[in-house]
Design a protein around this motif. Structure first.
Motif, PDB file in Angstrom:
ATOM      1  N   ALA B  51      27.992 -92.796  51.651  1.00  0.00           N
ATOM      2  CA  ALA B  51      27.449 -92.389  53.031  1.00  0.00           C
ATOM      3  C   ALA B  51      27.680 -91.084  53.505  1.00  0.00           C
ATOM      4  CB  ALA B  51      28.125 -93.129  53.967  1.00  0.00           C
ATOM      5  N   MET B  52      28.800 -90.415  53.028  1.00  0.00           N
ATOM      6  CA  MET B  52      29.125 -88.924  53.495  1.00  0.00           C
ATOM      7  C   MET B  52      28.182 -88.228  52.930  1.00  0.00           C
ATOM      8  SD  MET B  52      31.642 -88.607  55.730  1.00  0.00           S
ATOM      9  CE  MET B  52      32.313 -87.304  55.433  1.00  0.00           C
ATOM     10  N   LEU B  53      27.644 -88.506  51.785  1.00  0.00           N
ATOM     11  CA  LEU B  53      26.733 -87.748  51.069  1.00  0.00           C
ATOM     12  C   LEU B  53      25.501 -87.270  52.027  1.00  0.00           C
ATOM     13  CD1 LEU B  53      26.890 -88.869  47.582  1.00  0.00           C
ATOM     14  CD2 LEU B  53      27.340 -86.641  48.061  1.00  0.00           C
ATOM     15  N   GLY B  54      25.394 -87.891  53.120  1.00  0.00           N
ATOM     16  CA  GLY B  54      24.569 -87.816  54.128  1.00  0.00           C
ATOM     17  C   GLY B  54      24.543 -86.245  54.319  1.00  0.00           C
ATOM     18  N   PHE B  55      25.810 -85.669  54.243  1.00  0.00           N
ATOM     19  CA  PHE B  55      26.088 -84.363  54.479  1.00  0.00           C
ATOM     20  C   PHE B  55      25.205 -83.391  53.342  1.00  0.00           C
ATOM     21  CE2 PHE B  55      28.890 -83.493  57.958  1.00  0.00           C
ATOM     22  CZ  PHE B  55      29.225 -84.769  57.931  1.00  0.00           C
ATOM     23  N   GLY B  56      25.310 -83.788  52.083  1.00  0.00           N
ATOM     24  CA  GLY B  56      24.591 -83.036  50.792  1.00  0.00           C
ATOM     25  C   GLY B  56      23.006 -83.229  51.294  1.00  0.00           C
ATOM     26  N   ALA B  57      22.598 -84.609  51.636  1.00  0.00           N
ATOM     27  CA  ALA B  57      21.050 -84.793  51.821  1.00  0.00           C
ATOM     28  C   ALA B  57      20.638 -83.899  52.906  1.00  0.00           C
ATOM     29  CB  ALA B  57      21.063 -86.293  51.952  1.00  0.00           C
ATOM     30  N   SER B  58      21.294 -83.765  53.945  1.00  0.00           N
ATOM     31  CA  SER B  58      20.914 -83.062  55.033  1.00  0.00           C
ATOM     32  C   SER B  58      20.791 -81.612  54.668  1.00  0.00           C
ATOM     33  CB  SER B  58      21.913 -83.228  56.179  1.00  0.00           C
ATOM     34  OG  SER B  58      23.149 -82.461  55.972  1.00  0.00           O
ATOM     35  N   GLY B  59      21.531 -81.005  53.838  1.00  0.00           N
ATOM     36  CA  GLY B  59      21.542 -79.744  53.271  1.00  0.00           C
ATOM     37  C   GLY B  59      20.050 -79.537  52.416  1.00  0.00           C
ATOM     38  N   THR B  60      19.834 -80.676  51.773  1.00  0.00           N
ATOM     39  CA  THR B  60      18.710 -80.710  51.053  1.00  0.00           C
ATOM     40  C   THR B  60      17.429 -80.593  51.755  1.00  0.00           C
ATOM     41  OG1 THR B  60      19.661 -81.881  49.380  1.00  0.00           O
ATOM     42  CG2 THR B  60      17.279 -81.820  49.091  1.00  0.00           C
ATOM     43  N   LEU B  61      17.431 -81.640  52.805  1.00  0.00           N
ATOM     44  CA  LEU B  61      16.189 -81.485  53.653  1.00  0.00           C
ATOM     45  C   LEU B  61      15.962 -80.141  54.463  1.00  0.00           C
ATOM     46  CD1 LEU B  61      13.771 -83.186  54.856  1.00  0.00           C
ATOM     47  CD2 LEU B  61      15.379 -84.018  56.680  1.00  0.00           C
ATOM     48  N   PRO B 609      16.952 -78.770  46.205  1.00  0.00           N
ATOM     49  CA  PRO B 609      16.560 -77.385  47.269  1.00  0.00           C
ATOM     50  C   PRO B 609      16.283 -76.370  46.237  1.00  0.00           C
ATOM     51  CG  PRO B 609      18.765 -78.262  47.986  1.00  0.00           C
ATOM     52  CD  PRO B 609      18.271 -79.001  46.686  1.00  0.00           C
ATOM     53  N   LEU B 610      16.525 -76.303  45.014  1.00  0.00           N
ATOM     54  CA  LEU B 610      16.194 -75.144  44.024  1.00  0.00           C
ATOM     55  C   LEU B 610      14.755 -75.147  43.907  1.00  0.00           C
ATOM     56  CD1 LEU B 610      18.951 -75.282  41.398  1.00  0.00           C
ATOM     57  CD2 LEU B 610      18.717 -73.699  43.076  1.00  0.00           C
ATOM     58  N   LEU B 611      14.050 -76.258  44.104  1.00  0.00           N
ATOM     59  CA  LEU B 611      12.302 -76.305  44.024  1.00  0.00           C
ATOM     60  C   LEU B 611      11.924 -75.425  44.947  1.00  0.00           C
ATOM     61  CD1 LEU B 611      12.082 -80.249  43.892  1.00  0.00           C
ATOM     62  CD2 LEU B 611      12.072 -78.596  41.960  1.00  0.00           C
ATOM     63  N   ARG B 612      12.535 -75.431  46.189  1.00  0.00           N
ATOM     64  CA  ARG B 612      12.284 -74.331  47.201  1.00  0.00           C
ATOM     65  C   ARG B 612      12.658 -73.027  47.124  1.00  0.00           C
ATOM     66  NH1 ARG B 612       9.353 -74.140  52.257  1.00  0.00           N
ATOM     67  NH2 ARG B 612      10.250 -72.465  53.624  1.00  0.00           N
ATOM     68  N   LEU B 613      13.976 -72.986  46.476  1.00  0.00           N
ATOM     69  CA  LEU B 613      14.580 -71.580  46.475  1.00  0.00           C
ATOM     70  C   LEU B 613      14.025 -71.079  45.291  1.00  0.00           C
ATOM     71  CD1 LEU B 613      18.404 -72.680  47.316  1.00  0.00           C
ATOM     72  CD2 LEU B 613      16.673 -71.405  48.698  1.00  0.00           C
ATOM     73  N   ARG B 614      13.192 -71.310  44.543  1.00  0.00           N
ATOM     74  CA  ARG B 614      12.539 -70.782  43.364  1.00  0.00           C
ATOM     75  C   ARG B 614      11.763 -69.218  43.783  1.00  0.00           C
ATOM     76  NH1 ARG B 614       8.833 -74.771  40.110  1.00  0.00           N
ATOM     77  NH2 ARG B 614       7.921 -74.821  41.951  1.00  0.00           N
ATOM     78  N   LYS B 615      11.453 -69.413  45.010  1.00  0.00           N
ATOM     79  CA  LYS B 615      10.519 -68.366  45.814  1.00  0.00           C
ATOM     80  C   LYS B 615      11.557 -67.383  45.985  1.00  0.00           C
ATOM     81  CE  LYS B 615       6.995 -71.293  47.669  1.00  0.00           C
ATOM     82  NZ  LYS B 615       6.645 -71.805  48.847  1.00  0.00           N
ATOM     83  N   SER B 616      12.771 -67.529  46.246  1.00  0.00           N
ATOM     84  CA  SER B 616      13.868 -66.479  46.529  1.00  0.00           C
ATOM     85  C   SER B 616      14.211 -65.786  45.081  1.00  0.00           C
ATOM     86  CB  SER B 616      15.141 -67.193  47.031  1.00  0.00           C
ATOM     87  OG  SER B 616      16.165 -66.168  46.826  1.00  0.00           O
ATOM     88  N   TYR B 617      14.018 -64.514  44.977  1.00  0.00           N
ATOM     89  CA  TYR B 617      14.469 -64.111  43.863  1.00  0.00           C
ATOM     90  C   TYR B 617      15.783 -63.394  44.110  1.00  0.00           C
ATOM     91  CZ  TYR B 617       9.812 -65.353  42.897  1.00  0.00           C
ATOM     92  OH  TYR B 617       8.933 -66.188  42.630  1.00  0.00           O
TER      93      TYR B 617
END
Lengths: 232, 838
Positions: B51-61, B609-617
């Motif tokens: 349940a606490m991984l909700g913190f990780g998931a929130s970061g992802t979103l 999140p790396l899918l999104r962060l691919r745009k960051s070089y």
């Protein structure tokens, strides 16, 4: 037309019931061969009883498909029906003879009592958990005339029908009630499983000697061979 | 919303964040307590970790929808906080519904339990996810003031820990989540703006009505059918005659005419076994209410092996460790000792025995020769000067039929070698230590106990332990006695007589013949004696090569009930069958399962999140390493400090709360101060170095400082604790906000990712620390924590290596992509992804 439909439905139901019964019988025979005989149970009466008693009728409906698997199954109220091999082992170890009178403490599903009832004259069984006891009583009394079920505290045993040739305790407590030892015949045997739910690795045999002395013997159906000894 | 005394919207948000953070940690702790009652504590920990991984998931979103969420944060944040409060209110109640009820025992035998478990995960996940998402948005939106917001978050969390402690002692566990839910609802409303308050008012209104209904009629906690309380309640006319909420757990007393207490009673006993009430703590059996009178001549325990030390000789001054609800005390007083010191950590049970059940127990706890010390045994032993006891009695180990390993990861400092050494120092020259265990199969507890006793004798200069150790075995128990001086001939003869009277067999005795060992109770397995004799003879290979862990527990690895060797899993599975293996050592396996599942989820949350962060070089490795090591380091240090301070104060519940709250509040203060420092790489590096330096010092000096001051007065101990916990925590609190502020200047798109990494890794760290502690010891856990902060220090010391613009790689990748699409390198995409420098 309606009559024809009814006839067809009844016919199909009967066919599927027979097919299912055949399937359970096949599983039962396989259980005896692969789980029980293969592990060294050889007493003919025990094997016949295990082949005869329909175990699937003594487990909750949702567990029927698992009834002949090599493991204990949940029956509710924090209780389990023992693994088939353990039931056979406990039956063989008390050496049942047709004219014996036996007491079982902890009727549970009623399966162990049914197996004993296939072999001996009179089985007396006590269950402390009322709903379980009522359920088992209905099943056992419908199937067997020689099984008597009482719902109550097993601590006191069932003195009026004792002394007993053997006592099978299927729901062990952390002490052995003195009245049970009292109600055991001299030369009689009591068998008790020791283990947490779903895990019965150890059984204990209590023997009342002719001189009144009492001994116990640990029986280990699954032998744990310590590794260091193996290397020696 | 216009709150009269807080008009400033920023202030309201900060207070709202603090209240909500308090609610989240209080909710987590209350759920742990509730699931521990329903199932048991390792399992509670398994559910909560997911349940606490909700913190990780929130970061992802947040990483995936950062702009969208930030644009709408004004109404989304309060809505999330109010919704989180609503879910906190109803989550536990939902899991009580028939559809969502499952049993951990059935998990290994019924596949149908898995979807139910998954549903439970989801139900508990939602309040954490929504709550963490709100916090994450606030952090990212207010990166420039992260120090203040992080301070509010940590201060709130620290106070939340204290709040739940207060609630544990005063309301029933099932009433706590609705109370806590209201806190979050209040936080949500406080943070709402006038424009968007209506929806929050509706959700909040529903939550308030639901919460009041649940507080008023909380219903029963649906305890697993396999827990001892449930099984007892199945007995005829069973009734709970007393129920009391206490910070040590929910105390319940059950009465039934079928409840009797006579552990492994002699088969020669022909009397009536008395009916006694049973005491349960968190639905687990704790002890029985003794029936005692000063004129009593016999006790049922005289017919068990526990009578062994009393049959050997008279005892004047006796110490009883963990004497539960008093049955061992009643037994002791039959033998007329002059003084009995009883150590019982559960204050709730002691109070209950001194008041509610004083009459029934013959005022046993008010006996003029009894002193009750309400601390952990280990703390008592360490804080008192040598007392010169004739006898020290330890509580009975293991349980009838085994415990299926559910206590495997319970630290037990009363059963370590260091504890036995302390006991030895408290004995007078003729004194003895006695301990009884249930026989288990395969033998584990009895062998580990013997190994501990033999090692204690060796540690204290005894060269022939066989002359100091007696052991007697019944059909279900073994009692060991370790005497400081050699056993006398009279004592040996008394033991033989005792065995004969009770149908017991001597297991260890000077001059014992092999055939004496199985007169009444045949084991049918000579291996057991082979191992007993080998351990007594001090053969290390016997212990090393055994299939289970029977090496004595130490303070560094205080897991007396942990027997599983990971290297032997396959072999055990072959011997006992894969399906039965979990029931041999369930506790440890649950922790491994917890670690595996939370690691898988964390990896997903970190990679997505790396899918999104691919745009960051910009290089991401600095972010990953820095925030992951912070997460691990913080939790590892917390676990070590809890472990040390539980020993120091002797009251686990208070110690744990004090450590967590002091850490969080001190970290909050550090976080607040960090706002005054510029967001350059220099500062995280300096603070990292300070923490590494402190922790290195702790590896060397923490234990000696605590041992040296354990007997000090409570105020002095509190000051020492505040300094030892507070100073490094103050600096640790600076690391996260400094890192975030640096990151926002470096690449703001990585900030949510950092939040997710930190959250995910923190959750994994708890089970990882436990696994490391079991396998390698707490020293290694501390070593890893030091390494983590050292790495964090290095990341910023060499920040150019870790935080750099990756335009070369970026350029070549775009060239490759463009070529593969048949386009020229001057594709406009180059310009849009302007993080790449031409």
């Amino acid at each position: 037309m309606n009559k024809l439909n009814l006839f067809l439905a009844t016919f199909l139901l009967a066919i599927s019931h027979m097919a299912l019964a055949d399937e359970f019988e096949r599983e039962r025979n396989s259980m005896v061969r692969t789980q029980i005989q293969a592990r060294g149970i050889s007493d003919r009466a025990t094997l016949n009883a295990m082949r005869t008693v329909p175990r699937h009728l003594y487990v909750p409906y949702a567990q029927r498909r698992n009834a002949y698997q090599d493991r204990p199954l949940p029956i509710g109220y924090g209780q389990t029906i023992s693994q088939p091999y353990i039931v056979a082992y406990m039956t063989e170890i008390v050496r049942p003879k047709p004219d014996d009178i036996m007491l079982e403490i902890g009727t549970g599903s009623g399966y162990q009592a049914a197996v004993l009832a296939e072999i001996i004259d009179q089985v007396y069984t006590i269950e402390i958990v009322s709903p379980l006891g009522e359920q088992a009583k209905r099943k056992l009394e419908a199937q067997y005339g020689n099984v008597h079920v009482k719902i109550g505290d097993g601590y006191h045993g069932w003195a009026e029908h004792g002394p007993y040739d053997a006592i099978v305790v299927t729901a062990a407590a952390e002490y052995i009630p003195p009245p049970l030892v009292e109600q055991l015949k001299e030369g009689g045997r009591m068998i008790i499983p020791v283990g947490s739910p779903f895990q019965v690795q150890q059984l204990m045999l209590v023997e009342k000697k002719q001189d009144g002395g009492i001994t116990t013997r640990s029986l280990m159906p699954v032998r744990f061979v310590p590794f260091e000894r193996e290397r020696e | 919303m216009n709150i009269g005394f807080i008009n400033d919207s920023r202030q309201r948000l900060i207070i709202s964040l603090g209240l909500h953070s308090a609610a989240i940690i209080a909710f987590q702790l209350s759920l742990m307590q509730l699931i521990s009652i329903v199932q048991w504590h390792h399992f509670a920990y398994m559910i909560i970790s997911v349940a606490m991984l909700g913190f990780g998931a929130s970061g992802t979103l947040l990483a995936l929808a950062r702009e969208w969420l930030l644009k709408r944060s004004g109404w989304i944040v309060p809505l999330l906080i109010t919704s989180s409060g609503m879910f906190m209110t109803i989550a536990f109640q939902l899991t009580r519904l028939e559809y969502f009820r499952f049993d951990v025992y059935l998990l290994f035998v019924e596949r149908s339990q898995f979807p139910i478990l998954a549903a439970n995960y989801l139900i508990y996940f939602i309040p954490f996810f929504t709550g963490a998402l709100a916090i994450g948005i606030l952090f990212i939106k207010h990166t420039a003031q992260i120090g203040t917001y992080y301070f509010s978050n940590l201060l709130g969390s620290g106070l939340g820990g204290l709040l739940v402690l207060l609630l544990f002692g005063n309301v029933f566990p099932q009433q706590i989540p609705p109370i806590i839910g209201l806190l979050s609802v209040a936080a949500g409303l406080l943070g709402s703006t006038k424009k968007h308050i209506s929806l929050n008012l509706v959700i909040g209104g529903v939550a308030v009505i639901t919460a009041f209904m649940l507080i008023r009629t909380p219903g029963e906690v649906p305890v697993s059918q396999y827990k001892s309380l449930s099984r007892t309640m199945n007995l005829p006319d069973a009734e709970i005659v007393k129920r009391k909420a206490d910070i040590h757990g929910l105390i319940e007393v059950v009465e039934s005419p079928a409840l009797r207490f006579a552990p492994a009673l002699s088969l020669g006993f022909a009397g009536e076994v008395p009916v006694k009430k049973n005491v349960f703590v968190n639905a687990d059996f704790y002890g029985v209410i003794p029936l005692f009178s000063k004129d009593q001549q016999t006790h049922i325990l005289d017919h068990t092996t526990q009578a062994l030390p009393w049959r050997m000789q008279n005892r004047y001054k006796v110490l009883m460790l963990n004497a539960n609800a008093g049955a061992p005390l009643a037994h002791a007083f039959i033998h007329k000792p002059g003084q009995v010191d009883a150590v019982i950590a559960n204050r709730g049970v002691v109070r209950m025995m001194q008041t509610d059940f004083a009459n029934e127990s013959g005022s046993l706890f008010l006996h003029e020769n009894l002193n009750v010390y309400q601390v952990e045994p280990r703390n008592y032993l360490a804080s008192k000067p040598p007392q010169g006891y004739d006898l020290i009695v330890l509580p009975q180990q293991d349980a009838f039929g085994g415990t299926a390993g559910i206590n495997a990861l319970q630290e037990n400092y009363a059963m370590t070698l260091e504890a036995f050494d302390l006991m030895w120092k408290h004995l007078r020259p003729e004194g003895a230590i006695a301990v009884t265990t249930w026989l288990d199969y395969p033998s584990r507890t009895s062998l580990k106990l013997l190994a501990t006793i033999v090692q204690t004798a060796h540690n204290n200069g005894i060269t022939e332990p066989d002359k100091h150790i007696a052991a007697v075995r019944s059909w279900g128990n073994i009692t060991f006695v370790l005497k400081k001086s050699p056993l006398s001939h009279q004592e040996v003869e008394r033991i033989r007589t005792f065995c004969k009277e009770m149908f017991f067999d001597p297991l260890l005795l000077p001059g014992l013949q092999p055939e004496e060992r199985q007169t009444y109770n045949m084991i049918g397995n000579e291996d057991f004696f082979h191992y007993v004799d080998g351990i007594l003879a001090g053969k290390p290979a016997i212990i090393e090569d055994y299939g289970f862990m029977i090496h004595p527990a130490t303070d560094d690895k205080p897991y007396f009930a942990q027997f599983l060797k990971l290297s032997q899993l396959r072999r055990l599975s072959e011997t006992f069958g894969g399906e039965q293996l979990p029931f041999l050592e369930l506790g440890y396996l649950i922790v491994i399962v917890t670690l595996v599942q939370s690691t898988i989820l964390a990896i997903i949350f970190i990679i997505l999140p790396l899918l999104r962060l691919r745009k960051s070089y910009r290089s991401k490795k600095g972010t990953l390493i820095y925030f992951a090591t912070l997460g691990i380091g913080y939790m590892f240090v917390e676990i070590i400090l809890i472990q040390r301070f539980v020993l120091y104060f002797g009251q686990p519940v208070y110690a744990i709360s004090a450590v967590i709250s002091t850490m969080l509040i001190a970290s909050g203060a550090g976080s607040l101060l960090s706002g005054k420092l510029p967001a350059t790489p220099k500062h995280p590096a300096i603070v990292g170095a300070i923490i590494t330096f402190f922790l290195l010092g702790y590896t060397l000096f923490l234990t000696p400082i605590l041992q040296g001051s354990i007997a000090s007065t409570l105020p002095l101990k509190i000051i020492i604790s505040l300094l030892l916990i507070g100073i490094p925590s103050f600096f640790k609190g600076m690391m996260f906000p400094l890192g975030i502020r640096f990151l926002s200047g470096y690449d703001a798109t990585q900030v949510p990712w950092a939040w997710g990494i930190n959250g995910s890794v923190s959750v994994i760290s708890t089970s990882l620390a436990m696994l490391i502690a079991v396998e390698a010891g707490f020293r290694v856990v501390m070593g890893v924590a030091v390494m983590c902060y050292a790495i964090a220090f290095l990341v910023f010391s060499f920040h150019k290596l870790f935080f750099r613009k990756t335009h070369t790689r970026c350029h070549s990748r775009i060239v490759a992509t463009a070529l593969s699409r048949g386009l020229g390198t001057q594709n406009d995409r180059w310009h849009r992804t302007s993080n790449c420098e031409p």
